[in-house]
Design a protein around this motif. Structure first.
Motif, PDB file in Angstrom:
ATOM      1  N   PRO A 155       0.824  -1.213   0.000  1.00 32.82           N
ATOM      2  CA  PRO A 155       0.000   0.000   0.000  1.00 32.82           C
ATOM      3  C   PRO A 155       0.858   1.263   0.000  1.00 32.82           C
ATOM      4  O   PRO A 155       1.930   1.286   0.597  1.00 32.82           O
ATOM      5  N   GLN A 156       0.390   2.260  -0.670  1.00 34.82           N
ATOM      6  CA  GLN A 156       1.086   3.542  -0.705  1.00 34.82           C
ATOM      7  C   GLN A 156       0.410   4.511   0.265  1.00 34.82           C
ATOM      8  O   GLN A 156      -0.100   5.564  -0.107  1.00 34.82           O
ATOM      9  N   HIS A 157       0.382   4.125   1.508  1.00 33.52           N
ATOM     10  CA  HIS A 157      -0.238   4.932   2.560  1.00 33.52           C
ATOM     11  C   HIS A 157       0.721   5.035   3.746  1.00 33.52           C
ATOM     12  O   HIS A 157       1.461   4.093   4.032  1.00 33.52           O
ATOM     13  N   ALA A 158       0.677   6.157   4.426  1.00 30.47           N
ATOM     14  CA  ALA A 158       1.449   6.283   5.659  1.00 30.47           C
ATOM     15  C   ALA A 158       1.036   5.185   6.630  1.00 30.47           C
ATOM     16  O   ALA A 158      -0.149   4.857   6.739  1.00 30.47           O
ATOM     17  N   GLU A 159       2.011   4.600   7.300  1.00 28.12           N
ATOM     18  CA  GLU A 159       1.816   3.546   8.294  1.00 28.12           C
ATOM     19  C   GLU A 159       1.293   2.242   7.690  1.00 28.12           C
ATOM     20  O   GLU A 159       0.844   1.350   8.405  1.00 28.12           O
ATOM     21  N   GLY A 160       1.355   2.116   6.382  1.00 24.41           N
ATOM     22  CA  GLY A 160       0.926   0.889   5.739  1.00 24.41           C
ATOM     23  C   GLY A 160       2.024  -0.155   5.755  1.00 24.41           C
ATOM     24  O   GLY A 160       3.194   0.126   6.035  1.00 24.41           O
ATOM     25  N   TYR A 161       1.641  -1.367   5.437  1.00 26.61           N
ATOM     26  CA  TYR A 161       2.617  -2.452   5.404  1.00 26.61           C
ATOM     27  C   TYR A 161       2.096  -3.578   4.521  1.00 26.61           C
ATOM     28  O   TYR A 161       0.901  -3.678   4.232  1.00 26.61           O
ATOM     29  N   ALA A 162       3.009  -4.422   4.105  1.00 26.79           N
ATOM     30  CA  ALA A 162       2.674  -5.652   3.398  1.00 26.79           C
ATOM     31  C   ALA A 162       3.367  -6.799   4.117  1.00 26.79           C
ATOM     32  O   ALA A 162       4.510  -6.660   4.577  1.00 26.79           O
ATOM     33  N   LEU A 163       2.689  -7.909   4.207  1.00 30.15           N
ATOM     34  CA  LEU A 163       3.220  -9.103   4.879  1.00 30.15           C
ATOM     35  C   LEU A 163       2.935 -10.304   3.994  1.00 30.15           C
ATOM     36  O   LEU A 163       1.812 -10.451   3.490  1.00 30.15           O
ATOM     37  N   ARG A 164       3.929 -11.139   3.825  1.00 30.41           N
ATOM     38  CA  ARG A 164       3.709 -12.375   3.081  1.00 30.41           C
ATOM     39  C   ARG A 164       4.479 -13.502   3.763  1.00 30.41           C
ATOM     40  O   ARG A 164       5.695 -13.416   3.962  1.00 30.41           O
ATOM     41  N   ALA A 165       3.742 -14.532   4.159  1.00 30.35           N
ATOM     42  CA  ALA A 165       4.330 -15.707   4.793  1.00 30.35           C
ATOM     43  C   ALA A 165       4.087 -16.899   3.884  1.00 30.35           C
ATOM     44  O   ALA A 165       2.945 -17.345   3.720  1.00 30.35           O
ATOM     45  N   ALA A 166       5.140 -17.388   3.269  1.00 30.55           N
ATOM     46  CA  ALA A 166       5.007 -18.506   2.328  1.00 30.55           C
ATOM     47  C   ALA A 166       6.294 -19.314   2.321  1.00 30.55           C
ATOM     48  O   ALA A 166       7.404 -18.766   2.330  1.00 30.55           O
ATOM     49  N   GLY A 176       4.888   1.481   9.832  1.00 30.89           N
ATOM     50  CA  GLY A 176       4.342   0.354   9.090  1.00 30.89           C
ATOM     51  C   GLY A 176       5.091  -0.936   9.386  1.00 30.89           C
ATOM     52  O   GLY A 176       4.494  -2.013   9.480  1.00 30.89           O
ATOM     53  N   GLN A 177       6.421  -0.849   9.533  1.00 28.40           N
ATOM     54  CA  GLN A 177       7.191  -2.038   9.903  1.00 28.40           C
ATOM     55  C   GLN A 177       6.731  -2.581  11.256  1.00 28.40           C
ATOM     56  O   GLN A 177       6.556  -3.796  11.436  1.00 28.40           O
ATOM     57  N   TYR A 178       6.550  -1.675  12.204  1.00 26.07           N
ATOM     58  CA  TYR A 178       6.120  -2.074  13.548  1.00 26.07           C
ATOM     59  C   TYR A 178       4.746  -2.731  13.503  1.00 26.07           C
ATOM     60  O   TYR A 178       4.505  -3.756  14.155  1.00 26.07           O
ATOM     61  N   TYR A 179       3.848  -2.177  12.697  1.00 27.72           N
ATOM     62  CA  TYR A 179       2.506  -2.749  12.585  1.00 27.72           C
ATOM     63  C   TYR A 179       2.519  -4.100  11.872  1.00 27.72           C
ATOM     64  O   TYR A 179       1.695  -4.974  12.155  1.00 27.72           O
ATOM     65  N   ALA A 180       3.457  -4.275  10.950  1.00 30.10           N
ATOM     66  CA  ALA A 180       3.583  -5.576  10.295  1.00 30.10           C
ATOM     67  C   ALA A 180       3.923  -6.659  11.319  1.00 30.10           C
ATOM     68  O   ALA A 180       3.393  -7.778  11.266  1.00 30.10           O
ATOM     69  N   VAL A 181       4.799  -6.329  12.268  1.00 32.16           N
ATOM     70  CA  VAL A 181       5.141  -7.302  13.307  1.00 32.16           C
ATOM     71  C   VAL A 181       3.944  -7.550  14.222  1.00 32.16           C
ATOM     72  O   VAL A 181       3.699  -8.689  14.649  1.00 32.16           O
ATOM     73  N   GLN A 182       3.180  -6.502  14.521  1.00 28.63           N
ATOM     74  CA  GLN A 182       1.978  -6.695  15.339  1.00 28.63           C
ATOM     75  C   GLN A 182       1.013  -7.662  14.652  1.00 28.63           C
ATOM     76  O   GLN A 182       0.374  -8.492  15.316  1.00 28.63           O
ATOM     77  N   THR A 183       0.896  -7.576  13.349  1.00 30.41           N
ATOM     78  CA  THR A 183       0.034  -8.513  12.627  1.00 30.41           C
ATOM     79  C   THR A 183       0.629  -9.917  12.646  1.00 30.41           C
ATOM     80  O   THR A 183      -0.099 -10.906  12.814  1.00 30.41           O
ATOM     81  N   LEU A 184       1.943 -10.026  12.472  1.00 35.85           N
ATOM     82  CA  LEU A 184       2.576 -11.334  12.547  1.00 35.85           C
ATOM     83  C   LEU A 184       2.270 -12.014  13.880  1.00 35.85           C
ATOM     84  O   LEU A 184       2.023 -13.228  13.932  1.00 35.85           O
ATOM     85  N   LYS A 185       2.266 -11.252  14.968  1.00 39.56           N
ATOM     86  CA  LYS A 185       1.950 -11.820  16.287  1.00 39.56           C
ATOM     87  C   LYS A 185       0.606 -12.541  16.261  1.00 39.56           C
ATOM     88  O   LYS A 185       0.442 -13.597  16.870  1.00 39.56           O
ATOM     89  N   ARG A 186      -0.353 -11.983  15.559  1.00 37.88           N
ATOM     90  CA  ARG A 186      -1.691 -12.566  15.528  1.00 37.88           C
ATOM     91  C   ARG A 186      -1.803 -13.713  14.519  1.00 37.88           C
ATOM     92  O   ARG A 186      -2.793 -14.444  14.537  1.00 37.88           O
TER      93      ARG A 186
END
Length: 661
Positions: free
Chosen positions: A133-144, A157-167
């Motif tokens: 995404p081209q938004h402030a505080e955005g992130y992309a995550l891919r686990a494969a 956005g990096q910090y929020y990506a890790v928060q999502t990984l936690k879940r």
């Protein structure tokens, strides 16, 4: 498109029956099973874990990934330090014993996690197939396969990506030889509203240092980026705004700013001079600037000047009458705009790193045009953020049309200060407000710059509501109150499903959300209330069947306090809710004895009925004597929950007992 497990709908339906089916007793002991072979990874078609706040897009990217004992983390010079620390803590919490930090992938690791900017070449390659995404505080995550890519559009956005990984990490149930797994997922995500969080803006005892530090941690967890320091009863915020903070208080604020920054939360300092400022006096402007400068020196980069809860029918000095005319809406707006514009131009714009000035207008809770709004609309500098509480101080709802109108009235998108779950006004006396966020329309993000909660005097007890409000602010179009309420309960319960059931029973008993009018905007006990009404309806024709059907609900209610106290990890929540948990236990016991009395009446056992009735009355009387802790709240008196259903039940039992004598 967000992917939600099909089992979620069934789970939500089951929760409406929680009071009748909740079992909190420990499971019976069983023989230790032999070591089991590792379970196969879930297929690419299996449901993904629920992520909160709800991502803009989350889909399956492949089978789950086993988390090995050694994990390789690939970082770069632009990797966010807070995100890196959070990732390491998360991996260790899920059984990883060795975290090898590298600047290049080794290519032979069992699991590589790439963390940094989404544009970094190795992360960009690993994200192929996942939109960035081209938004402030955005992130992309891919686990494969054997790689997890966590790419942010910026450091937050990096910090929020890790928060999502936690879940997305699922720990095995029962331990054994099974290992944690990362769901094979593709996530493209960003916040719908730029500003999200909470404002400590209530009347009464302010939060303690420990509570504020806890809240910074919590806001980071729910991807909220804003905390506004504005406690009405801090004298240096309002009455003594000209005076600098004493050294000990300044040191505390310094610690809070650092903790907020560590979780990508913007510590916003608010100073409220409106009750005594002389707008035309350069000395007052200088004093206000000095106060803000002291906060800037502590690392604060966002400031607010609330001008709420003051009168514009009088001036604080004669000089303002000479400068702006007789007191009134228009002159007040002219004076305020002059002050705010000067602060934006001469302080905010000249200090590196500062974000736009925030303000709360004196007319903050309506949609009526006025000379006050007209002048603010035409003269207030465009970068200044204007806060608005909705159509009332505590609005029953906020619609897209209302937000659009408010934006037109103030000449900019508004920043909503939502007075929920705040409990500092008369109709909230004795209550905890725990209901999930509701009656705010999807699409509000098109007309708002942000949404913040004004929490309760009880910080930790505010978390169920603030969790769901953060969920809405992140993705208002993807918000589901039932799903979010369940996730809030699971968050507090440390992921324990049965403990979350108990939490939701407690939330149901403290669901009422009053307004300044007579009609609450959220009802009390939407699950337990109908059960009591159904009991009495059936009792009229089938007393024994009614008692048999209702008793499990009463038993479950009675067990909730003990279950939460034994298992809930959040000790601050337990401290905040202590008196309400005591009352829940006593009221549950009273209802249980009430059912015993009714059963004895049906059996014609007068003596047993009398004994049970007396026990019921004793518990009910004790419950009514539990009061609010004066250290936590200025509104004293008895605690209230599950009303009127619980007390009505006791009263009607007395009536039935009286008729049987």
């Amino acid at each position: 498109m967000s992917v939600v497990p099909r089992s979620l709908a069934a789970r939500s339906l089951a929760l409406t029956l929680a009071l009748g089916s909740l079992t909190l007793a420990a499971p019976a002991a069983t023989a230790v099973p032999p070591p089991a072979a590792p379970a196969p990874a879930p297929a690419a078609s299996s449901p993904l874990p629920v992520v909160s706040p709800t991502p803009q897009s989350i889909t399956r990217a492949g089978a789950d990934i086993v988390v090995p004992a050694r994990v390789e983390v690939v970082v770069g010079k632009d990797t966010d330090r807070a995100a890196r620390t959070l990732l390491a803590d998360t991996l260790h919490a899920h059984g990883v014993r060795h975290v090898d930090v590298r600047e290049r992938a080794s290519r032979h690791a069992q699991l590589s996690i790439l963390l940094g900017p989404a544009a970094r070449p190795d992360i960009a390659r690993a994200l192929t197939g996942t939109a960035v995404p081209q938004h402030a505080e955005g992130y992309a995550l891919r686990a494969a396969r054997r790689t997890v890519a966590l790419g942010g559009t910026d450091a937050t956005g990096q910090y929020y990506a890790v928060q999502t990984l936690k879940r997305l990490i699922v720990s095995p149930k029962g331990g054994g030889h099974h290992k944690a797994r990362i769901a094979g997922a593709s996530v493209s995500d960003f916040p719908s509203m730029p500003l999200r969080g909470s404002i400590e803006g209530f009347y009464g005892p302010p939060w303690t240092k420990a509570e504020r530090l806890d809240h910074m941690d919590f806001l980071g967890t729910v991807k909220s980026n804003t905390y506004v320091y504005a406690p009405k009863d801090d004298p240096y915020h309002r009455d003594k705004w000209r005076e600098p903070y004493p050294a000990d208080k300044a040191a505390e604020l310094d610690e809070l700013v650092k903790r907020a920054t560590a979780h990508h939360v913007r510590f916003t300092f608010a100073v409220s001079p409106g009750a005594s400022i002389c707008y035309s006096d350069p000395a007052d402007t200088k004093a206000l600037t000095a106060k803000l400068q002291a906060m800037y020196d502590l690392g604060v980069r966002t400031v607010s000047v609330p001008l709420d809860d003051i009168s514009y029918t009088k001036w604080n000095c004669d000089a303002d009458k000479a400068a702006f005319g007789a007191p009134g809406q228009g002159p007040a707006a002219k004076a305020q705009a002059g002050l705010l514009n000067a602060l934006q131009k001469d302080f905010v714009a000249t200090h590196p790193g500062m974000r736009p000035l925030q303000m709360v207008p004196t007319e903050y809770g309506d949609l009526k045009d006025s000379p006050y709004k007209q002048i603010l609309r035409s003269t207030l500098d465009k970068p200044v953020e204007v806060m608005w509480t909705g159509t009332d101080v505590v609005p029953p709802s906020i619609t897209v049309d209302q937000a659009k109108k408010a934006s037109e009235l103030f000449g900019r998108k508004v920043f909503v200060w939502d007075n929920y779950p705040v409990n500092d006004f008369g109709r909230t006396a004795g209550r905890l407000l725990l209901a999930p966020y509701d009656k705010r329309e999807p699409g509000l993000s098109d007309h708002l710059t942000g949404l913040i909660s004004n929490p309760m005097n009880q910080e930790a007890a505010s978390k169920p509501a603030v969790f769901t409000m953060s969920d809405f602010a992140w993705n208002d179009r993807g918000y589901d109150r039932t799903r979010s309420g369940r996730q809030a309960a699971l968050q507090l319960a440390g992921g324990d499903e049965r403990l979350a059931d108990a939490m939701q029973v407690f939330v149901d008993l403290n669901h009422l959300a009053p307004t300044f009018g007579t009609t609450p905007w959220q009802p009390q006990s939407p699950v337990f209330g109908p059960k009591t009404e159904a009991f009495w309806k059936r009792y009229a024709t089938d007393p024994r069947g009614a008692i048999l059907a209702f008793r499990p609900s009463v038993d479950a209610l009675t067990r909730v306090p003990g279950a939460l106290r034994r298992g809930l990890p959040d000790k601050l929540f337990l401290a905040d809710a202590a008196n309400w948990l005591d009352a829940t236990e006593l009221w549950g016991q009273a209802m249980r004895y009430g059912l015993d009395a009714l059963t004895a009446v049906q059996n014609g056992d007068t003596a047993k009925a009398e004994t049970a009735r007396r026990a019921m009355d004793a518990r009910a009387t004790a419950a009514t004597k539990i009061t609010v802790d004066p250290k936590e709240h200025h509104q004293l008196g008895r605690v209230r929950l599950g009303d009127p259903f619980i007390e009505d039940f006791v009263t009607r039992v007395r009536t039935v007992f009286g008729r049987s004598k």
